[in-house]
Design a protein around this motif. Structure first.
Motif, PDB file in Angstrom:
ATOM      1  N   MET A 267       0.752  -1.085  -0.148  1.00 18.77           N
ATOM      2  CA  MET A 267      -0.032  -0.138  -0.145  1.00 18.77           C
ATOM      3  C   MET A 267       0.882   1.316  -0.156  1.00 18.77           C
ATOM      4  SD  MET A 267      -1.179  -0.484   3.955  1.00 18.77           S
ATOM      5  CE  MET A 267      -2.218   0.989   4.071  1.00 18.77           C
ATOM      6  N   GLY A 268       2.127   1.087  -0.515  1.00 20.49           N
ATOM      7  CA  GLY A 268       3.260   2.186  -0.407  1.00 20.49           C
ATOM      8  C   GLY A 268       2.818   3.063  -1.632  1.00 20.49           C
ATOM      9  N   ILE A 269       3.805   3.835  -1.808  1.00 20.51           N
ATOM     10  CA  ILE A 269       3.862   4.988  -2.937  1.00 20.51           C
ATOM     11  C   ILE A 269       4.006   4.219  -4.024  1.00 20.51           C
ATOM     12  CG2 ILE A 269       4.950   7.136  -3.976  1.00 20.51           C
ATOM     13  CD1 ILE A 269       5.710   7.959  -1.217  1.00 20.51           C
ATOM     14  N   VAL A 270       5.085   3.397  -4.391  1.00 21.56           N
ATOM     15  CA  VAL A 270       5.441   2.559  -5.561  1.00 21.56           C
ATOM     16  C   VAL A 270       4.263   2.068  -6.124  1.00 21.56           C
ATOM     17  CG1 VAL A 270       6.720   0.940  -6.615  1.00 21.56           C
ATOM     18  CG2 VAL A 270       7.744   2.511  -5.043  1.00 21.56           C
ATOM     19  N   PRO A 271       3.490   1.104  -5.425  1.00 21.32           N
ATOM     20  CA  PRO A 271       2.053   0.385  -5.761  1.00 21.32           C
ATOM     21  C   PRO A 271       0.996   1.326  -6.110  1.00 21.32           C
ATOM     22  CG  PRO A 271       2.977  -0.613  -4.056  1.00 21.32           C
ATOM     23  CD  PRO A 271       3.541   0.484  -4.181  1.00 21.32           C
ATOM     24  N   SER A 272       1.044   2.623  -5.355  1.00 23.60           N
ATOM     25  CA  SER A 272      -0.130   3.799  -5.719  1.00 23.60           C
ATOM     26  C   SER A 272       0.057   4.203  -7.008  1.00 23.60           C
ATOM     27  CB  SER A 272       0.158   4.846  -4.702  1.00 23.60           C
ATOM     28  OG  SER A 272      -0.368   4.127  -3.380  1.00 23.60           O
ATOM     29  N   ILE A 273       1.593   4.473  -7.569  1.00 25.01           N
ATOM     30  CA  ILE A 273       1.898   4.971  -8.938  1.00 25.01           C
ATOM     31  C   ILE A 273       1.681   4.209  -9.899  1.00 25.01           C
ATOM     32  CG2 ILE A 273       3.589   5.954 -10.205  1.00 25.01           C
ATOM     33  CD1 ILE A 273       4.933   7.301  -7.694  1.00 25.01           C
ATOM     34  N   GLU A 274       2.128   2.965  -9.416  1.00 26.60           N
ATOM     35  CA  GLU A 274       1.671   1.690 -10.647  1.00 26.60           C
ATOM     36  C   GLU A 274       0.303   1.545 -10.962  1.00 26.60           C
ATOM     37  OE1 GLU A 274       3.336  -1.974  -9.114  1.00 26.60           O
ATOM     38  OE2 GLU A 274       5.184  -1.388  -9.825  1.00 26.60           O
ATOM     39  N   MET A 275      -0.713   1.986 -10.104  1.00 26.31           N
ATOM     40  CA  MET A 275      -2.193   1.858 -10.116  1.00 26.31           C
ATOM     41  C   MET A 275      -2.479   3.024 -11.451  1.00 26.31           C
ATOM     42  SD  MET A 275      -3.541   1.062  -6.237  1.00 26.31           S
ATOM     43  CE  MET A 275      -2.760  -0.071  -5.375  1.00 26.31           C
ATOM     44  N   VAL A 276      -2.046   4.035 -11.194  1.00 22.85           N
ATOM     45  CA  VAL A 276      -2.226   5.068 -12.333  1.00 22.85           C
ATOM     46  C   VAL A 276      -1.540   4.734 -13.326  1.00 22.85           C
ATOM     47  CG1 VAL A 276      -1.883   7.477 -12.730  1.00 22.85           C
ATOM     48  CG2 VAL A 276      -2.342   7.044 -10.294  1.00 22.85           C
ATOM     49  N   LEU A 277      -0.509   3.913 -13.475  1.00 21.07           N
ATOM     50  CA  LEU A 277       0.125   3.744 -14.771  1.00 21.07           C
ATOM     51  C   LEU A 277      -0.993   2.795 -15.530  1.00 21.07           C
ATOM     52  CD1 LEU A 277       3.733   3.306 -13.910  1.00 21.07           C
ATOM     53  CD2 LEU A 277       2.887   4.989 -15.243  1.00 21.07           C
ATOM     54  N   TRP A 278      -1.427   1.597 -14.479  1.00 22.41           N
ATOM     55  CA  TRP A 278      -2.543   0.676 -15.275  1.00 22.41           C
ATOM     56  C   TRP A 278      -3.423   1.614 -16.299  1.00 22.41           C
ATOM     57  CZ3 TRP A 278      -3.647  -1.917 -10.032  1.00 22.41           C
ATOM     58  CH2 TRP A 278      -2.441  -2.576  -9.543  1.00 22.41           C
ATOM     59  N   VAL A 279      -3.789   2.433 -15.624  1.00 20.76           N
ATOM     60  CA  VAL A 279      -4.965   3.446 -16.408  1.00 20.76           C
ATOM     61  C   VAL A 279      -4.439   4.177 -17.527  1.00 20.76           C
ATOM     62  CG1 VAL A 279      -6.698   5.035 -16.101  1.00 20.76           C
ATOM     63  CG2 VAL A 279      -6.326   3.701 -14.186  1.00 20.76           C
ATOM     64  N   ALA A 280      -3.224   4.645 -17.430  1.00 21.90           N
ATOM     65  CA  ALA A 280      -2.381   5.334 -18.534  1.00 21.90           C
ATOM     66  C   ALA A 280      -2.291   4.668 -19.761  1.00 21.90           C
ATOM     67  CB  ALA A 280      -1.390   6.136 -17.943  1.00 21.90           C
ATOM     68  N   ILE A 281      -1.855   3.314 -19.411  1.00 24.64           N
ATOM     69  CA  ILE A 281      -1.396   2.110 -20.332  1.00 24.64           C
ATOM     70  C   ILE A 281      -2.673   2.011 -21.225  1.00 24.64           C
ATOM     71  CG2 ILE A 281      -0.368   0.126 -20.904  1.00 24.64           C
ATOM     72  CD1 ILE A 281       1.643   0.608 -18.558  1.00 24.64           C
ATOM     73  N   GLY A 282      -3.547   1.619 -20.397  1.00 23.46           N
ATOM     74  CA  GLY A 282      -5.088   1.127 -20.900  1.00 23.46           C
ATOM     75  C   GLY A 282      -5.653   2.307 -21.761  1.00 23.46           C
ATOM     76  N   GLY A 283      -5.943   3.451 -21.194  1.00 18.87           N
ATOM     77  CA  GLY A 283      -6.605   4.336 -21.745  1.00 18.87           C
ATOM     78  C   GLY A 283      -7.300   5.128 -20.945  1.00 18.87           C
ATOM     79  N   ARG A 284      -7.175   6.557 -20.415  1.00 16.23           N
ATOM     80  CA  ARG A 284      -7.836   7.172 -19.868  1.00 16.23           C
ATOM     81  C   ARG A 284      -9.213   7.501 -20.497  1.00 16.23           C
ATOM     82  NH1 ARG A 284      -5.091  12.544 -18.328  1.00 16.23           N
ATOM     83  NH2 ARG A 284      -7.168  12.955 -17.617  1.00 16.23           N
ATOM     84  N   SER A 285     -10.207   7.657 -19.449  1.00 15.09           N
ATOM     85  CA  SER A 285     -11.633   8.132 -20.116  1.00 15.09           C
ATOM     86  C   SER A 285     -12.247   6.796 -20.703  1.00 15.09           C
ATOM     87  CB  SER A 285     -11.721   9.087 -20.808  1.00 15.09           C
ATOM     88  OG  SER A 285     -11.255  10.134 -20.002  1.00 15.09           O
ATOM     89  N   THR A 286     -11.810   5.423 -20.557  1.00 13.92           N
ATOM     90  CA  THR A 286     -12.306   4.427 -21.161  1.00 13.92           C
ATOM     91  C   THR A 286     -12.294   3.409 -20.241  1.00 13.92           C
ATOM     92  OG1 THR A 286      -9.948   3.451 -22.016  1.00 13.92           O
ATOM     93  CG2 THR A 286     -11.316   4.713 -23.365  1.00 13.92           C
ATOM     94  N   ILE A 287     -13.485   3.014 -19.567  1.00 12.43           N
ATOM     95  CA  ILE A 287     -13.530   1.765 -18.541  1.00 12.43           C
ATOM     96  C   ILE A 287     -12.820   0.558 -18.808  1.00 12.43           C
ATOM     97  CG2 ILE A 287     -15.141   0.836 -16.928  1.00 12.43           C
ATOM     98  CD1 ILE A 287     -15.122   3.781 -16.382  1.00 12.43           C
ATOM     99  N   GLY A 288     -13.385   0.353 -20.155  1.00 15.78           N
ATOM    100  CA  GLY A 288     -12.563  -1.132 -20.663  1.00 15.78           C
ATOM    101  C   GLY A 288     -10.897  -1.022 -20.592  1.00 15.78           C
ATOM    102  N   GLY A 289     -10.571   0.072 -21.161  1.00 13.77           N
ATOM    103  CA  GLY A 289      -9.374   0.331 -21.011  1.00 13.77           C
ATOM    104  C   GLY A 289      -8.311   0.347 -19.590  1.00 13.77           C
ATOM    105  N   ALA A 290      -9.123   0.546 -18.588  1.00 16.31           N
ATOM    106  CA  ALA A 290      -8.672   0.673 -17.493  1.00 16.31           C
ATOM    107  C   ALA A 290      -8.168  -0.947 -16.883  1.00 16.31           C
ATOM    108  CB  ALA A 290      -9.336   1.148 -16.139  1.00 16.31           C
ATOM    109  N   VAL A 291      -9.262  -1.402 -17.335  1.00 17.30           N
ATOM    110  CA  VAL A 291      -9.243  -3.314 -17.329  1.00 17.30           C
ATOM    111  C   VAL A 291      -8.123  -3.685 -17.907  1.00 17.30           C
ATOM    112  CG1 VAL A 291     -10.575  -5.541 -17.220  1.00 17.30           C
ATOM    113  CG2 VAL A 291     -11.718  -3.294 -16.525  1.00 17.30           C
ATOM    114  N   LEU A 292      -8.061  -3.235 -19.224  1.00 21.68           N
ATOM    115  CA  LEU A 292      -6.989  -3.732 -20.157  1.00 21.68           C
ATOM    116  C   LEU A 292      -5.673  -3.422 -19.582  1.00 21.68           C
ATOM    117  CD1 LEU A 292      -6.023  -5.483 -22.739  1.00 21.68           C
ATOM    118  CD2 LEU A 292      -6.620  -3.096 -23.616  1.00 21.68           C
ATOM    119  N   GLY A 293      -5.531  -2.352 -19.152  1.00 20.39           N
ATOM    120  CA  GLY A 293      -4.265  -1.828 -18.760  1.00 20.39           C
ATOM    121  C   GLY A 293      -3.674  -2.753 -17.328  1.00 20.39           C
ATOM    122  N   ALA A 294      -4.673  -2.943 -16.590  1.00 16.31           N
ATOM    123  CA  ALA A 294      -4.142  -3.697 -15.193  1.00 16.31           C
ATOM    124  C   ALA A 294      -3.802  -5.129 -15.446  1.00 16.31           C
ATOM    125  CB  ALA A 294      -5.417  -3.472 -14.347  1.00 16.31           C
ATOM    126  N   LEU A 295      -4.615  -5.699 -16.439  1.00 11.02           N
ATOM    127  CA  LEU A 295      -4.143  -7.048 -16.796  1.00 11.02           C
ATOM    128  C   LEU A 295      -3.093  -7.160 -17.432  1.00 11.02           C
ATOM    129  CD1 LEU A 295      -7.925  -8.352 -17.949  1.00 11.02           C
ATOM    130  CD2 LEU A 295      -6.787  -8.598 -15.707  1.00 11.02           C
TER     131      LEU A 295
END
Length: 371
Positions: A267-295
């Motif tokens: 629950m530290g800073i590094v995992p918190s930043i990684e969570m944001v990167l999942w959304v950035a990679i999958g695609g902001r403003s696209t709910i499906g993109g967030a899921v794809l980015g995390a997986l």
């Protein structure tokens, strides 16, 4: 309510992808299935971050706290259920002689589940209300969210007798009488997590296409204009922030049931930043993109670390750099952008064809008259 063609297409694609994920246990080993179940829990966090960042414009770098709080609430119940003598082992080692009062409610699985949702939402409400009311946003809010991470991690590490310290909580055996190590139990939790992802995906898709979603998008694009026309942005921002925190807590519950451990490092800073990167990679403003980015991101992290144990951090960094430079809208966002361009070109060419037809007819008529 009638659904648009684009919404129907998205729902169809979501259904196909979820069906393929449902068939995954038939092809994967128990270990790989457990990893996929953990990644699906991460997808729930990514959806929550997309709601506040992609659609509302609030960049939170502290969602690891909400994830950890939800996980710890469920882990406390699992620890008590796995301790016949009533006092967890790490408390005895630390000199604690009786069970602390705030551990008592976690004897109940229902209370633990409700607290796993309510505690993160309560923390998000307090932080969100005082920051949004004072119009703190942008980088300043992101810094405050990281400060929350530092405070929480320091507190959990320092209170070893009550939280397990740096080792966290682990050694769980049963949940509601079922053996957590049994393959059938793991399979059940996998499908439970997949079902929760499907429900959150569906509800979030309807939320962002509703009137509330339009207001959130308007706050992202021009908060002062929203305030000028009579809406209070603070109410909506606090609401969506609490919803996002609740989703992170829910993900923490599903994570600890499958992973069997939770510690302050998760629950530290590094995992918190990684969570944001999942959304950035999958695609902001696209709910499906967030899921794809995390997986996709977590699957790549696992693959790289197994194949190249010395080089995988560099490979992950290169992947992030490539996405930022060449796919600034993320994977789904970039694909959607090019699809829209193709549709626009087709409409333009079709309009030119229609506009050119009368001119062709006039030329033919004039040539006939001359003849």
């Amino acid at each position: 309510m009638l659904l648009s063609g684009q919404t129907k297409l998205k729902l169809t694609m979501y259904s196909v992808c979820l069906l393929l994920l449902a068939l995954a246990p038939l092809l994967l080993s128990d270990f790989r299935m457990s990893l996929l179940g953990k990644f699906l829990a991460y997808a729930i966090i990514a959806i929550g971050i997309d709601l506040i960042w992609g659609f509302t414009g609030i960049l939170s770098l502290g969602h690891g706290v909400f994830f950890g709080l939800g996980a710890y609430c469920m882990a406390m119940h699992l620890k008590l259920a796995s301790t016949p003598q009533g006092l967890p082992d790490f408390m005895s080692w630390s000199g604690v002689e009786s069970l602390p009062w705030f551990w008592a409610p976690f004897h109940s699985a229902i209370a633990a589940f409700l607290l796993a949702l309510l505690v993160p939402m309560a923390v998000a409400f307090v932080l969100g209300y005082f920051t949004f009311r004072n119009r703190i946003k942008g980088a300043f809010f992101s810094i405050l969210s990281q400060a929350l991470v530092i405070i929480t991690v320091t507190l959990f590490v320092g209170q070893q007798g009550y939280t397990g310290g740096t080792n966290g909580l682990t050694n769980f055996t049963t949940f509601l009488g079922f053996n957590l190590q049994a393959p059938s139990t793991k399979l059940f939790f996998f499908y439970l997590t997949l079902g929760v992802v499907a429900a959150v995906l569906l509800l979030s898709s309807f939320l962002v296409t509703s009137r509330l979603g339009n207001i959130l998008t308007a706050i992202r694009d021009g908060e002062n204009r929203v305030r000028f026309i009579g809406y209070n942005p603070v109410t909506f921002k606090v609401f969506i922030y609490c919803v996002s925190a609740g989703l992170a807590g829910l993900a923490g519950v599903l994570f600890v049931l499958q992973e069997g451990i939770i510690s302050p490092a998760q629950m530290g800073i590094v995992p918190s930043i990684e969570m944001v990167l999942w959304v950035a990679i999958g695609g902001r403003s696209t709910i499906g993109g967030a899921v794809l980015g995390a997986l996709l991101t977590n699957a790549a992290k696992t693959t790289f670390s197994e194949a190249y144990p010395d080089w995988w951090p560099i490979m992950m960094g290169l992947m992030f750099i490539i996405v930022v430079l060449f796919l600034p809208k993320g994977i789904i966002g970039t694909l959607t952008h090019y699809v829209q361009l193709m549709k626009t070109e087709r409409r333009t060419s079709h309009a030119r064809t229609i506009s050119g037809t009368p001119q062709t007819n006039r030329r033919e008529n004039s040539e006939r008259q001359r003849a």
